[in-house]
Scaffold this motif. Sequence first.
Motif, PDB file in Angstrom:
ATOM      1  N   GLN A  22      84.128  38.973  23.477  1.00 49.35           N
ATOM      2  CA  GLN A  22      85.350  38.193  23.642  1.00 49.35           C
ATOM      3  C   GLN A  22      86.469  38.747  22.762  1.00 49.35           C
ATOM      4  O   GLN A  22      86.273  38.975  21.562  1.00 49.35           O
ATOM      5  CB  GLN A  22      85.080  36.725  23.287  1.00 49.35           C
ATOM      6  CG  GLN A  22      86.312  35.846  23.242  1.00 49.35           C
ATOM      7  CD  GLN A  22      87.012  35.726  24.594  1.00 49.35           C
ATOM      8  OE1 GLN A  22      86.372  35.666  25.626  1.00 49.35           O
ATOM      9  NE2 GLN A  22      88.337  35.708  24.578  1.00 49.35           N
ATOM     10  N   LEU A  29      79.060  38.317  24.042  1.00 51.18           N
ATOM     11  CA  LEU A  29      78.786  37.354  25.106  1.00 51.18           C
ATOM     12  C   LEU A  29      77.514  37.677  25.875  1.00 51.18           C
ATOM     13  O   LEU A  29      76.724  36.789  26.189  1.00 51.18           O
ATOM     14  CB  LEU A  29      79.969  37.312  26.069  1.00 51.18           C
ATOM     15  CG  LEU A  29      81.314  36.900  25.455  1.00 51.18           C
ATOM     16  CD1 LEU A  29      82.450  37.184  26.429  1.00 51.18           C
ATOM     17  CD2 LEU A  29      81.302  35.429  25.068  1.00 51.18           C
ATOM     18  N   HIS A  67      83.336  32.062  36.403  1.00 55.67           N
ATOM     19  CA  HIS A  67      83.326  32.433  34.986  1.00 55.67           C
ATOM     20  C   HIS A  67      83.607  33.926  34.836  1.00 55.67           C
ATOM     21  O   HIS A  67      82.746  34.710  34.461  1.00 55.67           O
ATOM     22  CB  HIS A  67      81.986  32.033  34.346  1.00 55.67           C
ATOM     23  CG  HIS A  67      81.700  30.577  34.489  1.00 55.67           C
ATOM     24  ND1 HIS A  67      80.440  30.063  34.693  1.00 55.67           N
ATOM     25  CD2 HIS A  67      82.541  29.499  34.491  1.00 55.67           C
ATOM     26  CE1 HIS A  67      80.510  28.742  34.792  1.00 55.67           C
ATOM     27  NE2 HIS A  67      81.771  28.377  34.686  1.00 55.67           N
ATOM     28  N   PRO A  92      81.614  29.758  30.270  1.00 56.37           N
ATOM     29  CA  PRO A  92      80.378  30.346  29.772  1.00 56.37           C
ATOM     30  C   PRO A  92      80.131  31.726  30.373  1.00 56.37           C
ATOM     31  O   PRO A  92      80.411  31.960  31.551  1.00 56.37           O
ATOM     32  CB  PRO A  92      79.305  29.354  30.229  1.00 56.37           C
ATOM     33  CG  PRO A  92      79.893  28.661  31.411  1.00 56.37           C
ATOM     34  CD  PRO A  92      81.364  28.608  31.172  1.00 56.37           C
ATOM     35  N   ARG A  99      78.000  29.651  26.280  1.00 55.87           N
ATOM     36  CA  ARG A  99      79.084  30.594  26.088  1.00 55.87           C
ATOM     37  C   ARG A  99      78.567  32.038  26.016  1.00 55.87           C
ATOM     38  O   ARG A  99      79.138  32.942  26.608  1.00 55.87           O
ATOM     39  CB  ARG A  99      79.826  30.240  24.778  1.00 55.87           C
ATOM     40  CG  ARG A  99      80.957  31.161  24.405  1.00 55.87           C
ATOM     41  CD  ARG A  99      82.135  31.051  25.348  1.00 55.87           C
ATOM     42  NE  ARG A  99      83.212  31.930  24.918  1.00 55.87           N
ATOM     43  CZ  ARG A  99      84.297  32.196  25.630  1.00 55.87           C
ATOM     44  NH1 ARG A  99      84.476  31.663  26.822  1.00 55.87           N
ATOM     45  NH2 ARG A  99      85.211  33.001  25.170  1.00 55.87           N
ATOM     46  N   MET A 118      77.533  24.495  27.959  1.00 59.60           N
ATOM     47  CA  MET A 118      78.875  23.923  27.964  1.00 59.60           C
ATOM     48  C   MET A 118      78.944  22.810  29.009  1.00 59.60           C
ATOM     49  O   MET A 118      78.218  22.843  30.003  1.00 59.60           O
ATOM     50  CB  MET A 118      79.919  25.007  28.260  1.00 59.60           C
ATOM     51  CG  MET A 118      79.965  26.105  27.200  1.00 59.60           C
ATOM     52  SD  MET A 118      81.077  27.489  27.608  1.00 59.60           S
ATOM     53  CE  MET A 118      82.671  26.815  27.166  1.00 59.60           C
TER      54      MET A 118
END
Lengths: 119, 119
Positions: A22, A29, A67, A92, A99, A118
Amino acid sequence: MSFDPATLVYDANGLIPCIAQQEGTGEVLMMAWMNADAVARTLETGRVTYWSRSRQAFWVKGETSGHTQALVDLRVDCDRDCLLAVVRQEGPACHTNRRSCFYTSVTGETETELMSPMV
Amino acid sequence: MSFDPATLVYDANGLIPCIAQQEGTGEVLMMAWMNADAVARTLETGRVTYWSRSRQAFWVKGETSGHTQALVDLRVDCDRDCLLAVVRQEGPACHTNRRSCFYTSVTGETETELMSPMV
């Protein structure tokens, strides 16, 4: 001269691992695989596109789940056999709705879950 | 019950990729491979230990260079086929003397070097 994905080093199955991180937070991730065409598509579209080993098909991250991973920067390592995609992850990254896929901490004694799905 | 490295998923060569990430900054430093024994040694010693595919030998990171990786946390992903080692990296992680192996940014057009060797 434009960048040629053929200059990367692929394994016996024609794949290269790609780590997704990220932007900003630095959170790792997930890790998935790309072939040369997936690398090219990722660079062309700005949407991170893996090669699904189970489905043997392109996997535009988030195409069905929403996502998505918007590419910020694609980096190649010193040996040219691993990629790091800096991304803007929507929601996520993990199929478990967490996540990150790396939600389990391991010690010599036990495993501990670090994050919940999440909502 | 203690953690058993045999519960991880290894590739045809008995290896699992391990991403090393700096504690605190979140910087992704490198990716290398472990076998089950290297996972066990890493957990036992607290020093990140890979399996060198070229030398076919254990590779205690920094043993010769001094650029050690002290293990802070070892994480396994949802599919149990990739590891994330959160570490305290001493000096450069890359054999080119750069902090990270991911020092080259790739676009559709060109490659750009993002960092220089450490002095």
